[in-house]
Enzyme design. Sequence first.
Site, PDB file in Angstrom:
ATOM      1  CB  SER A 159      -1.189  46.163  12.108  1.00  0.00           C
ATOM      2  OG  SER A 159      -0.122  45.259  12.070  1.00  0.00           O
ATOM      3  CG  ASP A 178      -0.097  46.667  21.428  1.00  0.00           C
ATOM      4  OD1 ASP A 178       0.232  47.577  22.203  1.00  0.00           O
ATOM      5  OD2 ASP A 178       0.489  46.424  20.347  1.00  0.00           O
TER       6      ASP A 178
HETATM    7  O1  PMV Z   1       3.178  46.873  19.499  1.00  0.00           O
HETATM    8  P1  PMV Z   1       3.984  48.088  19.736  1.00  0.00           P
HETATM    9  O2  PMV Z   1       5.135  48.232  18.842  1.00  0.00           O
HETATM   10  O3  PMV Z   1       3.131  49.319  19.868  1.00  0.00           O
HETATM   11  O4  PMV Z   1       4.702  47.956  21.181  1.00  0.00           O
HETATM   12  C1  PMV Z   1       4.026  47.549  22.303  1.00  0.00           C
HETATM   13  C2  PMV Z   1       4.488  48.311  23.481  1.00  0.00           C
HETATM   14  C3  PMV Z   1       5.595  47.704  24.305  1.00  0.00           C
HETATM   15  O5  PMV Z   1       5.462  48.303  25.593  1.00  0.00           O
HETATM   16  C4  PMV Z   1       6.942  48.065  23.730  1.00  0.00           C
HETATM   17  C5  PMV Z   1       5.496  46.179  24.437  1.00  0.00           C
HETATM   18  C6  PMV Z   1       4.314  45.696  25.244  1.00  0.00           C
HETATM   19  O6  PMV Z   1       4.010  44.499  25.156  1.00  0.00           O
HETATM   20  O7  PMV Z   1       3.677  46.488  25.973  1.00  0.00           O
END
Ligand code: PMV
Length: 318
Positions: free
Chosen positions: A103, A147
């Site tokens: 988000s 992300d």
């Molecule tokens: O933002 P999230 O909760 O989907 O987590 C990101 C994924 C991780 O690999 C845990 C952290 C990262 O920065 O890639």
Amino acid sequence: MVKATAPGKIILFGEHAVVYGRPAIAAPVSQVRATAVIEPNPTAGVLLVAPQLNTQTALNDAPPDDAFATAIRQVQAALQLTQLPDVIITATSDIPIASGLGSGAAIASAVIRALAAYLGITPTNEWVSSLTYQVEKLHHGTPSGIDNTVVAYEQPVYFVRQQPHNRIEPFTVAAPLRLLVADTGVRSLTKEVVGDVRRQWQAKPARFEQIFDACGRITEAARCVIEQGDVAEIGRLMNENQVWLQEMTVSSPELEKLVQAAQQAGAVGAKLSGAGRGGNMIALVEEEMETAVSHALLSAGARHVLLTILENKKPASQ
Ligand code: PMV
């Protein structure tokens, strides 16, 4: 008035290991989105409005760690503007927060894209992604960059964090993948979970390097079978990835309950998605099992379940 949106995201393979340079695969979830709307401000200044948080803040009054304001300041700095026009920027989102659906990245991406458009610029996805990454650092500490990439490009990506440029490769999804995304309802902060994995890695480096290598191999194998359309094998690899995520201690009783319920109800594969310890899990299903697995997830405590179909399509915007 100018409007821009950005999708939520799921990580299909390789979360956490991706922070340590192993590959990961993520995909957009287009049904849930963040939206930014920009209108002229009848009074002077830039006003940031977040109706769902019930806040209205002047950009000049926003603290340095405010994500909304940081997104705007990033655009201003990247375009070397001494002043921004007088505008009201409203950000909304139907992506649940702190649940592994990206988000924060989606809101930042939507704000960055909308402001660029308002200023008469058509940004590249790469530009939106790199500015979003700067905002992500506020929440995550050491984000891998996956992300912001998947949210800004809005297409499935194979991602490797590396210098000087991350490896970002769109790939073919030979057979559409039907994924149920189920929310445990437990909020979990990515920064804390990532920090905890880092502490464990520092305490037992050899063991954690082994775990990350195993996750990396799973991701590589997954990319091949996604490109071949071997749904059964994709599911098996998801189950295997989940076992390594348990080893990292990022699963939780709520996530395990949903993963097991999905597997028992006939899902092809299931795993947590994102940082873990709460948030969402994903279950790969054949169409005929979709209803049964969805019911099983709700009976096992899922707050809500949404279906997303992963297939190749033209990116929403370039
Ligand atoms: O933002 P999230 O909760 O989907 O987590 C990101 C994924 C991780 O690999 C845990 C952290 C990262 O920065 O890639």
